[in-house]
Scaffold this motif. Sequence first.
Motif, short mmCIF file in Angstrom:
data_model
loop_
_atom_site.label_atom_id
_atom_site.label_comp_id
_atom_site.label_asym_id
_atom_site.label_seq_id
_atom_site.Cartn_x
_atom_site.Cartn_y
_atom_site.Cartn_z
N VAL A 288 -58.35 19.36 27.65
CA VAL A 288 -58.30 20.10 28.87
C VAL A 288 -57.78 21.50 28.69
O VAL A 288 -58.08 22.40 29.32
CB VAL A 288 -57.22 19.32 30.15
N GLY A 289 -56.73 21.70 27.97
CA GLY A 289 -56.10 23.00 27.50
C GLY A 289 -57.31 23.86 27.07
O GLY A 289 -57.25 25.20 27.20
N HIS A 290 -58.15 23.13 26.15
CA HIS A 290 -59.10 24.23 25.58
C HIS A 290 -60.29 24.65 26.45
O HIS A 290 -60.45 25.87 26.74
CB HIS A 290 -59.91 23.15 24.44
N SER A 291 -60.41 23.62 27.27
CA SER A 291 -61.56 24.18 28.23
C SER A 291 -61.11 24.70 29.48
O SER A 291 -61.62 25.63 30.03
CB SER A 291 -62.45 22.79 28.64
N TYR A 292 -59.79 24.28 30.06
CA TYR A 292 -59.51 24.77 31.37
C TYR A 292 -58.10 25.54 31.37
O TYR A 292 -57.48 25.73 32.20
CB TYR A 292 -59.58 23.71 32.50
N ILE A 293 -57.45 25.85 30.20
CA ILE A 293 -56.43 26.73 30.04
C ILE A 293 -56.94 27.85 29.41
O ILE A 293 -56.89 29.09 30.13
CB ILE A 293 -55.22 26.35 29.27
N VAL A 294 -57.50 27.71 28.35
CA VAL A 294 -58.01 29.06 27.61
C VAL A 294 -59.51 29.36 27.85
O VAL A 294 -59.71 30.54 28.63
CB VAL A 294 -57.85 28.77 25.94
N TYR A 295 -60.49 28.73 27.46
CA TYR A 295 -61.76 29.25 27.66
C TYR A 295 -62.44 29.50 28.93
O TYR A 295 -62.84 30.49 29.33
CB TYR A 295 -62.98 28.51 26.60
N GLY A 296 -62.38 28.39 29.72
CA GLY A 296 -63.17 28.25 31.12
C GLY A 296 -62.77 29.35 32.02
O GLY A 296 -63.56 30.23 32.40
N PRO A 297 -61.41 29.44 32.40
CA PRO A 297 -61.02 30.50 33.38
C PRO A 297 -61.10 32.04 32.89
O PRO A 297 -61.79 32.76 33.69
CB PRO A 297 -59.59 30.11 33.58
N LEU A 298 -61.12 32.13 31.59
CA LEU A 298 -61.14 33.66 30.96
C LEU A 298 -62.83 33.87 30.97
O LEU A 298 -63.04 34.91 31.33
CB LEU A 298 -60.73 33.57 29.56
N ILE A 299 -63.49 32.86 30.42
CA ILE A 299 -65.16 33.09 30.70
C ILE A 299 -65.30 33.32 32.14
O ILE A 299 -66.28 34.37 32.12
CB ILE A 299 -65.89 31.86 30.28
N ALA A 300 -64.68 33.02 33.03
CA ALA A 300 -65.29 33.21 34.41
C ALA A 300 -64.34 34.60 34.98
O ALA A 300 -64.55 34.90 36.14
CB ALA A 300 -64.82 32.19 35.43
N GLY A 301 -63.85 35.17 34.12
CA GLY A 301 -63.08 36.36 34.42
C GLY A 301 -61.84 36.19 35.26
O GLY A 301 -61.34 37.14 36.01
N MET A 302 -61.35 35.06 35.12
CA MET A 302 -60.13 34.73 35.96
C MET A 302 -58.73 34.82 35.06
O MET A 302 -59.07 34.80 33.75
CB MET A 302 -60.10 33.00 36.49
N ALA A 303 -57.66 35.14 35.71
CA ALA A 303 -56.46 34.99 35.03
C ALA A 303 -55.99 33.62 34.92
O ALA A 303 -56.53 32.74 35.66
CB ALA A 303 -55.43 35.69 35.92
N THR A 304 -55.58 33.21 33.59
CA THR A 304 -55.13 31.83 33.45
C THR A 304 -53.37 31.73 33.09
O THR A 304 -53.07 32.48 32.33
CB THR A 304 -56.04 31.27 32.64
N ILE A 305 -52.82 30.86 33.77
CA ILE A 305 -51.49 30.38 33.47
C ILE A 305 -51.22 29.61 32.30
O ILE A 305 -51.70 28.42 32.53
CB ILE A 305 -50.65 30.05 34.77
N LEU A 306 -50.42 30.01 31.32
CA LEU A 306 -50.46 29.20 30.33
C LEU A 306 -48.68 28.64 30.32
O LEU A 306 -47.77 29.57 30.44
CB LEU A 306 -50.50 30.09 28.93
N TYR A 307 -48.24 27.66 30.89
CA TYR A 307 -46.95 27.28 31.27
C TYR A 307 -46.47 26.16 30.34
O TYR A 307 -46.87 25.34 30.04
CB TYR A 307 -47.10 26.65 32.60
N GLU A 308 -45.24 26.78 29.72
CA GLU A 308 -44.46 25.96 28.72
C GLU A 308 -43.43 25.26 29.86
O GLU A 308 -42.42 26.18 30.34
CB GLU A 308 -43.90 26.76 27.59
N GLY A 309 -43.05 24.07 29.77
CA GLY A 309 -41.87 23.55 30.51
C GLY A 309 -42.15 22.16 31.05
O GLY A 309 -43.29 21.91 31.39
N LEU A 310 -41.00 21.67 31.95
CA LEU A 310 -41.42 20.57 32.64
C LEU A 310 -41.74 21.02 34.07
O LEU A 310 -41.67 22.30 34.45
CB LEU A 310 -40.14 19.97 32.53
#
Length: 637
Positions: A288-310
Amino acid sequence: MTSYADFYRQSIDQPDAFWAEQGQLIDWHKPFDRVCNYDNPPFVHWFQGGLTNLCHNAVDRHLKDRADQAALIAVSSETGLEKTYSFKDLHDEVQRMAASLQALGVQKGDRVLIYMPMIAEAAFAMLACARIGAIHCVVFGGFASGSLASRIEDATPKVIVSADAGSRGGKALPYKPLLDEAIRLSSHKPNAVLLADRSLAPMDLVAGRDHLWNELRKTHRDAQVPCEWLDATAISYTIYTSGTTGKPKGVQRDTGGYTVALAASMRHIFDGRAGETFFSTSDIGWVVGHSYIVYGPLIAGMATILYEGLPTQGMDKKPNGGIWWELVEKYKVTVMFSAPTAVRVLKKQDPALLKKYDLSSLRALFLAGEPLDEPTARWISEGLNVPIIDNYWQTESGWPILTIANGVEQKPSKFGSPGVPMYGYNVKLLHEATGEELTAPGEKGVVVIEGPTPPGFMQTIWQDDSRFVQTYWKTVPGKTVYNTFDWGIRDADGYYFILGRTDDVINVAGHRLGTREIEESISGHLQVAEVAVVGVADALKGQVAMAFVVLRDAALLDDSAAAIKLEAEIMKRVDGDLGALARPARVRFVSALPKTRSGKLLRRAIQAVCEGRDAGDLTTMDDPAVLQQIKDKVAAA
Ligand code: PRX
């Protein structure tokens, strides 16, 4: 508007026409000349002849129209760090990383293993690999030395990218010692290790091998590294996942098909639009991180949040069950993606937290990775007042197999069902024993997919085509179909319901684990003669691992303090080999394990007993008293 039924039919009946059109959603350096090559089933080659690049489509492509728009928003409630990278910033950082990797000897086709916490550098490293045609293998940061070592061995990376430490609940979790130990255990040694130093834990650097990103980044500050134009069928990455054997499988994906599949899913399924913000709470170590944190949103020209933490910790490191909603409000998130377990955790928080923030930007919440139970779905649906969209898929598929494609046609969801087959997936239910197709509503069968599998689906198992064919495609007598290893039923409207795995894979808090791997780790304990690990239903985590152990010397158990000590030792062993995620919730000592007369371990019977269900047909069981003993142990607990 097209009806989804027509859209789906076209994808199955005329895949070439369908996918040629989807292919237009991305940039090609050279157009493809063949859409689908299925000359050698079950292997499928998408968009042959085409040249493209995943990083170009995720980053460079957007520089013309949205260079200054947010691309990557790295937020850590562990360190308090919060930083937004525009597409231009991301382009710069990725080139610095690409130049650093090249300086360490990485070339097209080389593997780069990424063992990192959820920090921006992890995304830079993935994108940098894609940029120069290196194959990335991201290993979940929660895995320990043993798991990491077997992945290093299999992937034979030229370089490993890592960090001093991750952090959880405000506590630093050093990565470097685990990495050093994994490299020691592996017969393959990387040429170099590139380390992000977050000043969370001290690091001993190995001279000549270990390099600091902070330093290389400075050296390559102004680096300009063009995208390598790759064949559509070139490997973009491998990601390891568990199956029935102890040896993890390197799921291998292509470049062109994956880019098209993600672009199409962002439009038809997630309905994410350029300029908006996507927030997936997964981890880059999972698919899910590969497809929908990094690549998918960026390919669509969206900003993506990468969240570390609980999900329950604020930016000030104090408890805050509203942190995710705070981020939704702050960054005007339109599409959110999480897992049912996370929602169950949030459900324990003050419900007023959902009302405290302005969540009006949000259009939908997607949940995947494990079954979504109705109470959880209802609670979050009422709290957010947006559609909650269950979606079913696998590491192997790379994007949803079953869900609702609201971007094509708005359709109602049904509680308990992820939805209907997505375009490109010819999903069938087969009878477990006969392999016959089940067509009547309500019949339980094995969920399978008929080839050709759509773009984005795994190409093969890394360096093991025959294992790919045997493991996934040859399980049903007389047929070549892809087995998902999930049970399912379909209702009269064509909606599917997923009823759990048919194999020895378990799902702990949405994380896929192989019970065999846990068993192998436990077997390594000197006192252990035999072990069975099963997944048992758990109200919060979906499932937890439970271990049943036969000791070499049963007399050891006469002393209850010894049993407690042994249980702790076994758990520690699993922590060290695989990571805390795989640690069994309990270890129970028994004098024998239930088996068939031919000696096959009856895991399903143990699981049923643990869950208080009927153990089913026991006629093949060698000695029913053995199961009774397990029943008694579970009841006594
Ligand atoms: O058993 C199914 C379960 O998770 C497995 C795949 O896990 P993984 O490879 O980690 O990929 C997760 C990608 C989202 C499946 O074989 N699973 C996944 N999604 C669902 C699910 N079970 C029920 N409902 C779901 N929505």
